[in-house]
Design an enzyme around this catalytic site. Structure first.
Site, mmCIF file in Angstrom:
data_model
loop_
_atom_site.group_PDB
_atom_site.id
_atom_site.type_symbol
_atom_site.label_atom_id
_atom_site.label_comp_id
_atom_site.label_asym_id
_atom_site.label_seq_id
_atom_site.Cartn_x
_atom_site.Cartn_y
_atom_site.Cartn_z
ATOM 1 N N SER A 19 42.271 11.257 -2.126
ATOM 2 C CA SER A 19 42.901 12.504 -1.705
ATOM 3 C C SER A 19 43.445 12.341 -0.293
ATOM 4 O O SER A 19 42.778 11.732 0.563
ATOM 5 C CB SER A 19 41.882 13.641 -1.711
ATOM 6 O OG SER A 19 42.429 14.776 -1.062
ATOM 7 N N TYR B 277 33.015 16.463 -0.594
ATOM 8 C CA TYR B 277 34.063 15.973 -1.508
ATOM 9 C C TYR B 277 34.858 14.848 -0.846
ATOM 10 O O TYR B 277 35.024 13.763 -1.415
ATOM 11 C CB TYR B 277 34.983 17.140 -1.879
ATOM 12 C CG TYR B 277 36.257 16.754 -2.584
ATOM 13 C CD1 TYR B 277 36.257 16.423 -3.934
ATOM 14 C CD2 TYR B 277 37.478 16.741 -1.906
ATOM 15 C CE1 TYR B 277 37.434 16.073 -4.588
ATOM 16 C CE2 TYR B 277 38.651 16.401 -2.546
ATOM 17 C CZ TYR B 277 38.627 16.066 -3.885
ATOM 18 O OH TYR B 277 39.795 15.718 -4.522
HETATM 19 N N1 LIG Z 1 45.573 18.434 -7.588
HETATM 20 C C1 LIG Z 1 45.442 18.117 -6.313
HETATM 21 O O1 LIG Z 1 45.962 18.800 -5.426
HETATM 22 C C2 LIG Z 1 44.674 16.861 -5.918
HETATM 23 C C3 LIG Z 1 44.791 16.438 -4.597
HETATM 24 C C4 LIG Z 1 44.120 15.290 -4.205
HETATM 25 C C5 LIG Z 1 43.345 14.593 -5.125
HETATM 26 N N2 LIG Z 1 43.246 15.052 -6.398
HETATM 27 C C6 LIG Z 1 42.419 14.282 -7.324
HETATM 28 O O2 LIG Z 1 43.209 13.868 -8.418
HETATM 29 C C7 LIG Z 1 42.376 13.732 -9.581
HETATM 30 C C8 LIG Z 1 42.969 14.524 -10.724
HETATM 31 O O3 LIG Z 1 42.905 15.904 -10.390
HETATM 32 P P1 LIG Z 1 43.796 17.011 -11.082
HETATM 33 O O4 LIG Z 1 44.374 17.838 -10.007
HETATM 34 O O5 LIG Z 1 44.703 16.384 -12.076
HETATM 35 O O6 LIG Z 1 42.656 17.876 -11.784
HETATM 36 P P2 LIG Z 1 42.441 18.377 -13.283
HETATM 37 O O7 LIG Z 1 43.723 18.763 -13.918
HETATM 38 O O8 LIG Z 1 41.338 19.373 -13.183
HETATM 39 O O9 LIG Z 1 41.910 17.068 -14.035
HETATM 40 C C9 LIG Z 1 40.629 16.581 -13.805
HETATM 41 C C10 LIG Z 1 40.318 15.576 -14.898
HETATM 42 O O10 LIG Z 1 39.067 14.959 -14.580
HETATM 43 C C11 LIG Z 1 38.238 15.050 -15.723
HETATM 44 N N3 LIG Z 1 36.839 15.050 -15.311
HETATM 45 C C12 LIG Z 1 36.183 15.915 -14.496
HETATM 46 N N4 LIG Z 1 34.902 15.556 -14.378
HETATM 47 C C13 LIG Z 1 34.742 14.428 -15.126
HETATM 48 C C14 LIG Z 1 33.655 13.585 -15.409
HETATM 49 N N5 LIG Z 1 32.436 13.827 -14.904
HETATM 50 N N6 LIG Z 1 33.856 12.518 -16.222
HETATM 51 C C15 LIG Z 1 35.073 12.285 -16.766
HETATM 52 N N7 LIG Z 1 36.139 13.054 -16.531
HETATM 53 C C16 LIG Z 1 35.976 14.114 -15.726
HETATM 54 C C17 LIG Z 1 38.640 16.302 -16.451
HETATM 55 O O11 LIG Z 1 38.218 16.206 -17.805
HETATM 56 P P3 LIG Z 1 37.856 17.528 -18.692
HETATM 57 O O12 LIG Z 1 39.122 18.339 -18.704
HETATM 58 O O13 LIG Z 1 37.502 16.981 -20.040
HETATM 59 O O14 LIG Z 1 36.733 18.211 -17.987
HETATM 60 C C18 LIG Z 1 40.159 16.211 -16.280
HETATM 61 O O15 LIG Z 1 40.700 15.328 -17.235
HETATM 62 C C19 LIG Z 1 40.992 14.224 -9.179
HETATM 63 O O16 LIG Z 1 40.190 13.121 -8.840
HETATM 64 C C20 LIG Z 1 41.281 15.063 -7.960
HETATM 65 O O17 LIG Z 1 40.171 15.186 -7.121
HETATM 66 C C21 LIG Z 1 43.899 16.161 -6.824
#
Ligand SMILES: NC(=O)c1ccc[n+]([C@@H]2O[C@H](COP(=O)([O-])OP(=O)(O)OC[C@H]3O[C@@H](n4cnc5c(N)ncnc54)[C@H](OP(=O)(O)O)[C@@H]3O)[C@@H](O)[C@H]2O)c1
Length: 243
Positions: free
Chosen positions: A141, A154
């Site tokens: 992140s 986090y």
């Molecule tokens: N969006 C942002 O602004 C942002 C910014 C910086 C970093 N990130 C990082 O980017 C990554 C993707 O985030 P996103 O925004 O795309 O979020 P998202 O749409 O909520 O996707 C999260 C994914 O992680 C899976 N997941 C959660 N806990 C898990 C576990 N214990 N084991 C396996 N899978 C798990 C979820 O699966 P289920 O749906 O089956 O629960 C989902 O597929 C994350 O690591 C997040 O921290 C996001």
């Protein structure tokens, strides 16, 4: 960009958001994609169906990345099923805002397990089976450079992953395997609450949120042959919020 035809890629947390975009992008390049998820079975089915509908290859595999045995199983079973692993993208994550005073020991452990410990052992397992010239990409992140309120544990777990990237990049370089981190900024997925959406739009000089596809393009480059000379790096993909 060189095609990923015949290569096998694991993308953790790919049932939605950034992971979904990465899975779809790598499948477009020809990779067989193992689409990992935790609970969202109907969503992951739709992701796999969308990939297959475009002529790509994908399978859904449930595994809780915060559980080391599951993280290992995901990699071991992929190698057994497809006889190779070429790409591992550690993307699974969950942001639970908590101030220092509100963070319980369980909260702290959960962040470390999902964003640091699970990915570490997934990488260890991948290092055993991955082909030479393989690729590991860790999703962190941009927040590790911004330090916003309520994100200390986090972002601490994310910082650990960035550090792992550097050490493991050194260890695996003799086999031509690269290990890099991509650090998204505020990206338009279900993870963002309204205040964070507004903060993200304001912080970027582009005055918009990132799109999952913006991140997937960077990952697609890092897993390509063209990125063979890039390793141990944290690439900021946050629309300029970190400069
Ligand atoms: N969006 C942002 O602004 C942002 C910014 C910086 C970093 N990130 C990082 O980017 C990554 C993707 O985030 P996103 O925004 O795309 O979020 P998202 O749409 O909520 O996707 C999260 C994914 O992680 C899976 N997941 C959660 N806990 C898990 C576990 N214990 N084991 C396996 N899978 C798990 C979820 O699966 P289920 O749906 O089956 O629960 C989902 O597929 C994350 O690591 C997040 O921290 C996001």
């Amino acid at each position: 960009m060189t095609s990923l035809n015949g290569k096998v890629a694991i993308v953790t947390g790919a049932s939605s958001g950034i992971g979904q975009a990465i899975a779809e992008r790598l499948a477009t390049e020809g990779a067989i994609v193992v689409v990992n998820y935790l609970r969202s079975e109907s969503k992951v089915r739709a992701v796999v169906a969308a990939i297959q509908g475009k002529g790509g290859k994908a399978v859904a595999v449930q595994a809780d990345i915060s559980v080391v045995a599951d993280a290992r199983r995901l990699v071991v079973d992929t190698a057994a099923q497809f006889s190779r692993v070429d790409i591992l993208v550690n993307n699974a994550g969950k942001f639970v805002p908590k101030s220092l005073l509100d963070t319980s020991e369980d909260d702290f452990d959960a962040q470390m397990a999902l964003h640091a410990k699970g990915p570490y052992f997934a990488m260890q397992e991948a290092a055993k089976v991955m082909r030479d010239q393989g690729r590991i990409v860790n999703i962190s992140s941009a927040g590790t450079k911004l330090h916003y309120y309520g994100a200390t544990a986090y972002l601490g777990s994310r910082g650990a992953l960035e550090q792992f990237t550097q050490g493991i990049a050194q260890e695996l370089a003799p086999r031509g395997i690269t290990v890099n981190t991509v650090a998204p900024g505020f990206t338009d997925t279900g993870i963002l609450t309204e205040p964070y959406r507004q903060m993200g739009i304001q912080l970027s000089p582009f005055k918009r949120l990132g799109r999952p596809e913006d991140i997937a393009e960077v990952v697609a480059f890092l897993v390509s042959e063209q990125a063979r000379w890039v390793t141990g790096q944290t690439i900021q993909a946050g629309g300029g919020i970190v400069m």
